[in-house]
Design a protein around this motif. Structure first.
Motif, PDB file in Angstrom:
ATOM      1  N   UNK A   1      36.530  52.039  43.082  1.00  0.00           N
ATOM      2  CA  UNK A   1      36.496  51.054  44.159  1.00  0.00           C
ATOM      3  C   UNK A   1      37.916  50.760  44.659  1.00  0.00           C
ATOM      4  N   UNK A   2      38.858  50.610  43.741  1.00  0.00           N
ATOM      5  CA  UNK A   2      40.258  50.420  44.146  1.00  0.00           C
ATOM      6  C   UNK A   2      40.731  51.609  44.975  1.00  0.00           C
ATOM      7  N   UNK A   3      40.305  52.808  44.597  1.00  0.00           N
ATOM      8  CA  UNK A   3      40.670  54.008  45.353  1.00  0.00           C
ATOM      9  C   UNK A   3      40.164  53.919  46.798  1.00  0.00           C
ATOM     10  N   UNK A   4      38.959  53.395  46.969  1.00  0.00           N
ATOM     11  CA  UNK A   4      38.404  53.241  48.315  1.00  0.00           C
ATOM     12  C   UNK A   4      39.205  52.228  49.125  1.00  0.00           C
TER      13      UNK A   4
ATOM     14  N   UNK B   1      44.726  52.216  40.418  1.00  0.00           N
ATOM     15  CA  UNK B   1      43.463  52.884  40.074  1.00  0.00           C
ATOM     16  C   UNK B   1      43.665  53.882  38.939  1.00  0.00           C
ATOM     17  N   UNK B   2      44.736  54.675  39.035  1.00  0.00           N
ATOM     18  CA  UNK B   2      45.024  55.648  37.978  1.00  0.00           C
ATOM     19  C   UNK B   2      45.341  54.923  36.666  1.00  0.00           C
TER      20      UNK B   2
ATOM     21  N   UNK C   1      40.572  63.378  40.923  1.00  0.00           N
ATOM     22  CA  UNK C   1      40.199  62.679  42.150  1.00  0.00           C
ATOM     23  C   UNK C   1      41.109  61.486  42.394  1.00  0.00           C
ATOM     24  N   UNK C   2      41.379  60.708  41.349  1.00  0.00           N
ATOM     25  CA  UNK C   2      42.239  59.537  41.491  1.00  0.00           C
ATOM     26  C   UNK C   2      43.685  59.935  41.794  1.00  0.00           C
ATOM     27  N   UNK C   3      44.158  61.004  41.158  1.00  0.00           N
ATOM     28  CA  UNK C   3      45.523  61.471  41.406  1.00  0.00           C
ATOM     29  C   UNK C   3      45.696  61.955  42.850  1.00  0.00           C
ATOM     30  N   UNK C   4      44.655  62.573  43.397  1.00  0.00           N
ATOM     31  CA  UNK C   4      44.739  63.032  44.785  1.00  0.00           C
ATOM     32  C   UNK C   4      44.869  61.871  45.756  1.00  0.00           C
ATOM     33  N   UNK C   5      44.150  60.759  45.476  1.00  0.00           N
ATOM     34  CA  UNK C   5      44.310  59.593  46.346  1.00  0.00           C
ATOM     35  C   UNK C   5      45.749  59.084  46.280  1.00  0.00           C
ATOM     36  N   UNK C   6      46.330  59.095  45.097  1.00  0.00           N
ATOM     37  CA  UNK C   6      47.721  58.663  44.951  1.00  0.00           C
ATOM     38  C   UNK C   6      48.651  59.636  45.686  1.00  0.00           C
ATOM     39  N   UNK C   7      48.345  60.919  45.615  1.00  0.00           N
ATOM     40  CA  UNK C   7      49.154  61.921  46.312  1.00  0.00           C
ATOM     41  C   UNK C   7      49.118  61.696  47.818  1.00  0.00           C
TER      42      UNK C   7
END
Length: 431
Positions: free
Chosen positions: A236-239, A260-261, A274-280
């Protein structure tokens, strides 16, 4: 809007008069409110700045569509089961009628919320003492509906799915408030409500209803916390991070993605990738090439470790190899690497299942933009023409906005027959 802030008509015209040097006659505000008189452009800009509405939303939504309504997005509930239920009730009351196309919560408020999620410990789940007993089988029956709802939301877009998701969330919230159950069953119900809120938030986000999305996600985050599901809270934080990204709040997007990570806990390689890609993506938007490349490499390593035997959360089902290439492409595009972005989008589109119509439209549009950046406007037009029927089949305000932005980037004359044909298609899409 006046009621929310305790403003009189005089307060409104005083706010407008100061930067515009207009007269502060309270009758003007009365006419705006009761006679349907539209304030001039300068007055609207002054009022929007005073209440924190982005000027682009004033232009996009028009008067009176950009005015805030539905009350504030409340985030001050306790991090307890009772606070979660209060938050869910507040969301269910306000989210569906809320048609705002902008974020009411700023990036700072969201990062504070993420910090609270990271540091609070969930309490034991206690049930209401009244109402019928809820057993594991009934919860399983409710959970069985999630795959269908996910498929519908992905296939047909947010505007259609959000009504179903809101109704399902209302049902589960009612059970949590009025039934009796064990701690284990209670956590499953809370986890279910969190996932329904996440999906309802995503469908609202996709429909361009950003305040409604914030309502669902902030209450869903509390539900995931009460359920003790760190990975779902991280999703949810990622969204929320992506919503900040879309609104140009790149530093906030990066802080949220990092939270999130950090808060996900022990997760499967696919989930971590998936979470790392959002951070990227957030790092790329901030212009940090080295950090983005490091995170892309880390995400690729995690994807290489993923196995079909892993106990991945069901909500990671969308994140396949095609999605990995598409997200990597977005990073390269933000870093000014159009060739790498083009090649990654091409690979993603080759691998993507035809059933993922909304994603196909998204990445076809983004693929078109890379061709424009590389000087191949004709192929960009072709790709945009391909995307428009897909958007029609799977409505998405975000994709409609992307298509309009891609059209604006084309270095072609308006009288060019290709452009005229494309503009006609875009006009039908807008209608």
């Amino acid at each position: 809007m006046r009621d929310e802030r305790g403003w009189t008509y005089q307060d409104v015209v005083d706010i407008v008069a100061k930067p515009t040097r207009r007269s502060a006659d309270r009758r003007k505000a009365w006419k705006w409110e009761h006679w349907g008189v539209e304030p001039d452009a300068e007055s609207q800009v002054a009022l929007a700045e005073a209440i924190g509405v982005p000027i682009r939303e004033v232009h996009r939504l028009g008067w009176p569509g950009w005015l805030p309504d539905g009350g504030p997005v409340r985030t001050g509930f306790p991090w307890t089961k009772a606070g979660t239920l209060q938050s869910l009730d507040d969301t269910l009351e306000h989210a569906m009628p809320d048609r705002r196309g902008f974020m009411k919560l700023g990036g700072q408020a969201l990062t504070v919320l993420a910090g609270q999620w990271l540091t609070r410990d969930p309490e034991p789940v206690t049930a209401a003492l009244t109402g019928g007993r809820i057993d594991s089988q009934l919860v399983a029956d409710l959970e069985d509906g999630l795959p269908r709802l996910r498929r519908m939301e992905a296939a047909f877009g947010g505007p259609w799915a959000r009504h179903l998701l809101d109704a399902e969330l209302d049902t589960v919230t009612g059970i949590l408030k009025g039934a009796s159950y064990t701690d284990r069953v209670g956590r499953r119900l809370l986890r279910l409500s969190a996932e329904l809120a996440r999906l309802a938030g995503w469908s609202s986000f996709d429909a361009g209803l950003h305040t409604a999305a914030q309502r669902y996600w902030t209450s869903g985050l509390r539900a995931a916390h009460s359920a003790g599901d760190h990975a779902l809270g991280a999703n949810i934080i990622k969204s929320i991070s992506l919503q900040c990204y879309d609104h140009g709040l790149f530093a906030d997007a990066l802080r949220l993605a990092a939270a999130a990570v950090e808060g996900a806990g022990a997760v499967t390689p696919r989930t971590l990738g998936m979470l790392l890609l959002r951070q990227a993506r957030a790092a790329a938007a901030c212009g940090d090439r080295a950090e983005c490349d490091r995170l892309l490499a880390a995400a690729e390593t995690q994807m290489g470790r993923a196995s079909t035997g892993d106990d991945d959360p069901a909500w990671t089902g969308y994140f396949d190899t095609a999605e990995f290439y598409a997200q990597a492409a977005a990073c390269h595009a933000d870093l000014g690497r159009p060739r790498l972005a083009r090649d990654n989008y091409a690979t993603a589109l080759t691998l993507m299942p035809v059933a993922k119509r909304r994603d196909l439209a998204t990445y076809t549009i983004q693929h078109a933009r890379t061709h424009t950046a590389l000087g191949d406007a004709d192929h960009a037009v072709h790709l945009l023409e391909t995307a428009i029927p897909i958007i029609t089949a799977a409505p998405s305000q975000r994709n409609a906005d992307r298509a309009a932005a891609a059209r604006a980037e084309l270095p072609l004359a308006t009288k060019d027959p290709k452009v005229q044909r494309l503009d006609q298609l875009l006009a039908t899409l807008a209608a």
